[in-house]
Design a protein around this motif. Sequence first.
Motif, PDB file in Angstrom:
ATOM      1  N   ALA A   9       0.875  -1.172   0.000  1.00 39.63           N
ATOM      2  CA  ALA A   9       0.000   0.000   0.000  1.00 39.63           C
ATOM      3  C   ALA A   9       0.909   1.217   0.000  1.00 39.63           C
ATOM      4  N   THR A  10       0.669   2.137  -0.917  1.00 43.20           N
ATOM      5  CA  THR A  10       1.509   3.329  -1.017  1.00 43.20           C
ATOM      6  C   THR A  10       0.685   4.575  -0.749  1.00 43.20           C
ATOM      7  N   ASP A  11       1.352   5.596  -0.285  1.00 45.86           N
ATOM      8  CA  ASP A  11       0.720   6.890  -0.066  1.00 45.86           C
ATOM      9  C   ASP A  11       1.106   7.785  -1.236  1.00 45.86           C
ATOM     10  N   PRO A  12       0.151   8.183  -2.074  1.00 44.81           N
ATOM     11  CA  PRO A  12       0.503   8.997  -3.241  1.00 44.81           C
ATOM     12  C   PRO A  12       1.086  10.362  -2.873  1.00 44.81           C
ATOM     13  N   LYS A  13       0.864  10.815  -1.646  1.00 44.37           N
ATOM     14  CA  LYS A  13       1.390  12.112  -1.209  1.00 44.37           C
ATOM     15  C   LYS A  13       2.776  12.000  -0.589  1.00 44.37           C
ATOM     16  N   ASP A  14       3.196  10.769  -0.248  1.00 48.30           N
ATOM     17  CA  ASP A  14       4.492  10.572   0.395  1.00 48.30           C
ATOM     18  C   ASP A  14       5.072   9.231  -0.024  1.00 48.30           C
ATOM     19  N   PRO A  15       6.039   9.235  -0.934  1.00 51.71           N
ATOM     20  CA  PRO A  15       6.607   7.969  -1.412  1.00 51.71           C
ATOM     21  C   PRO A  15       7.380   7.199  -0.343  1.00 51.71           C
ATOM     22  N   CYS A  16       7.617   7.808   0.803  1.00 51.03           N
ATOM     23  CA  CYS A  16       8.333   7.125   1.878  1.00 51.03           C
ATOM     24  C   CYS A  16       7.382   6.552   2.919  1.00 51.03           C
ATOM     25  N   ARG A  17       6.148   6.389   2.605  1.00 54.90           N
ATOM     26  CA  ARG A  17       5.184   5.857   3.564  1.00 54.90           C
ATOM     27  C   ARG A  17       4.481   4.631   3.024  1.00 54.90           C
ATOM     28  N   ASP A  18       5.261   3.660   2.610  1.00 52.09           N
ATOM     29  CA  ASP A  18       4.704   2.401   2.144  1.00 52.09           C
ATOM     30  C   ASP A  18       4.338   1.515   3.330  1.00 52.09           C
ATOM     31  N   VAL A  19       3.394   0.618   3.112  1.00 50.22           N
ATOM     32  CA  VAL A  19       3.058  -0.403   4.099  1.00 50.22           C
ATOM     33  C   VAL A  19       3.025  -1.739   3.374  1.00 50.22           C
ATOM     34  N   ILE A  20       3.833  -2.674   3.863  1.00 47.96           N
ATOM     35  CA  ILE A  20       3.875  -4.024   3.310  1.00 47.96           C
ATOM     36  C   ILE A  20       2.798  -4.835   4.014  1.00 47.96           C
ATOM     37  N   HIS A  21       1.973  -5.521   3.236  1.00 45.79           N
ATOM     38  CA  HIS A  21       0.900  -6.369   3.773  1.00 45.79           C
ATOM     39  C   HIS A  21       1.145  -7.806   3.336  1.00 45.79           C
ATOM     40  N   GLN A  77      12.753  -8.505   2.716  1.00 48.87           N
ATOM     41  CA  GLN A  77      13.451  -9.001   1.525  1.00 48.87           C
ATOM     42  C   GLN A  77      12.595  -8.800   0.279  1.00 48.87           C
ATOM     43  N   TRP A  78      11.302  -9.031   0.395  1.00 43.31           N
ATOM     44  CA  TRP A  78      10.401  -8.801  -0.730  1.00 43.31           C
ATOM     45  C   TRP A  78      10.440  -7.328  -1.130  1.00 43.31           C
ATOM     46  N   TYR A  79      10.394  -6.434  -0.144  1.00 43.44           N
ATOM     47  CA  TYR A  79      10.413  -4.997  -0.424  1.00 43.44           C
ATOM     48  C   TYR A  79      11.736  -4.600  -1.087  1.00 43.44           C
ATOM     49  N   ALA A  80      12.847  -5.161  -0.611  1.00 40.81           N
ATOM     50  CA  ALA A  80      14.145  -4.860  -1.216  1.00 40.81           C
ATOM     51  C   ALA A  80      14.146  -5.236  -2.700  1.00 40.81           C
ATOM     52  N   ASN A  81      13.563  -6.369  -3.034  1.00 40.18           N
ATOM     53  CA  ASN A  81      13.434  -6.747  -4.445  1.00 40.18           C
ATOM     54  C   ASN A  81      12.521  -5.780  -5.185  1.00 40.18           C
ATOM     55  N   TYR A  82      11.450  -5.371  -4.539  1.00 40.56           N
ATOM     56  CA  TYR A  82      10.492  -4.440  -5.143  1.00 40.56           C
ATOM     57  C   TYR A  82      11.160  -3.118  -5.529  1.00 40.56           C
ATOM     58  N   ILE A  83      12.056  -2.627  -4.666  1.00 38.53           N
ATOM     59  CA  ILE A  83      12.733  -1.353  -4.965  1.00 38.53           C
ATOM     60  C   ILE A  83      14.023  -1.566  -5.768  1.00 38.53           C
ATOM     61  N   HIS A  84      14.185  -2.768  -6.298  1.00 37.93           N
ATOM     62  CA  HIS A  84      15.325  -3.106  -7.159  1.00 37.93           C
ATOM     63  C   HIS A  84      16.658  -3.004  -6.432  1.00 37.93           C
ATOM     64  N   PHE A  85      16.663  -3.454  -5.170  1.00 40.28           N
ATOM     65  CA  PHE A  85      17.903  -3.497  -4.407  1.00 40.28           C
ATOM     66  C   PHE A  85      17.925  -4.774  -3.575  1.00 40.28           C
ATOM     67  N   PRO A  86      17.940  -5.950  -4.262  1.00 40.90           N
ATOM     68  CA  PRO A  86      17.835  -7.221  -3.553  1.00 40.90           C
ATOM     69  C   PRO A  86      19.003  -7.517  -2.614  1.00 40.90           C
ATOM     70  N   GLU A  87      20.118  -6.828  -2.780  1.00 41.83           N
ATOM     71  CA  GLU A  87      21.271  -7.072  -1.920  1.00 41.83           C
ATOM     72  C   GLU A  87      21.210  -6.293  -0.602  1.00 41.83           C
ATOM     73  N   MET A  88      20.071  -5.664  -0.295  1.00 43.06           N
ATOM     74  CA  MET A  88      19.928  -4.908   0.951  1.00 43.06           C
ATOM     75  C   MET A  88      20.267  -5.795   2.147  1.00 43.06           C
ATOM     76  N   GLU A  89      21.169  -5.297   2.984  1.00 43.78           N
ATOM     77  CA  GLU A  89      21.483  -5.984   4.237  1.00 43.78           C
ATOM     78  C   GLU A  89      20.475  -5.531   5.280  1.00 43.78           C
ATOM     79  N   ILE A  90      19.847  -6.480   5.952  1.00 43.59           N
ATOM     80  CA  ILE A  90      18.858  -6.162   6.979  1.00 43.59           C
ATOM     81  C   ILE A  90      19.590  -6.097   8.320  1.00 43.59           C
ATOM     82  N   LEU A  91      19.446  -4.945   8.984  1.00 48.36           N
ATOM     83  CA  LEU A  91      20.164  -4.678  10.217  1.00 48.36           C
ATOM     84  C   LEU A  91      19.225  -4.714  11.419  1.00 48.36           C
ATOM     85  N   PRO A  92      19.664  -5.301  12.537  1.00 51.85           N
ATOM     86  CA  PRO A  92      18.793  -5.408  13.707  1.00 51.85           C
ATOM     87  C   PRO A  92      18.700  -4.133  14.536  1.00 51.85           C
TER      88      PRO A  92
END
Length: 103
Positions: A9-21, A77-92
């Motif tokens: 789900a994306t916010d058309p007014k703010d591209p940095c406010r996605d929600v993964i469902h 990981q799915w989101y990282a692929n979605y934004i075309h950056f599958p090598e994203m390191e997930i940090l705790p």
Amino acid sequence: MDHNVFLLATDPKDPCRDVIHSRDTELRVKVFCVSNENFAPDINEIQLYGYAKDKLYAFETINITPDDALDVVSAIQWYANYIHFPEMEILPEDPREGHELAM
């Protein structure tokens, strides 16, 4: 379940406010562009972080349940692929200086 399907789900007014469902569970994860905005973590939720190119993202669960906790990394990981950056390191932890958790 072997494979979880995620939707965005994306916010058309703010591209940095996605929600993964998750389509099949109650998992919801908010996405924040920490490089562009203030982020105050909710102590009742799980937060993970990741860099994509030069942008830092924070991922925070919404009303997490024990059953959904194991799927958080898969959602990121799915989101990282979605934004075309599958090598994203997930940090705790928040990698920014001065944002360590108080013990």
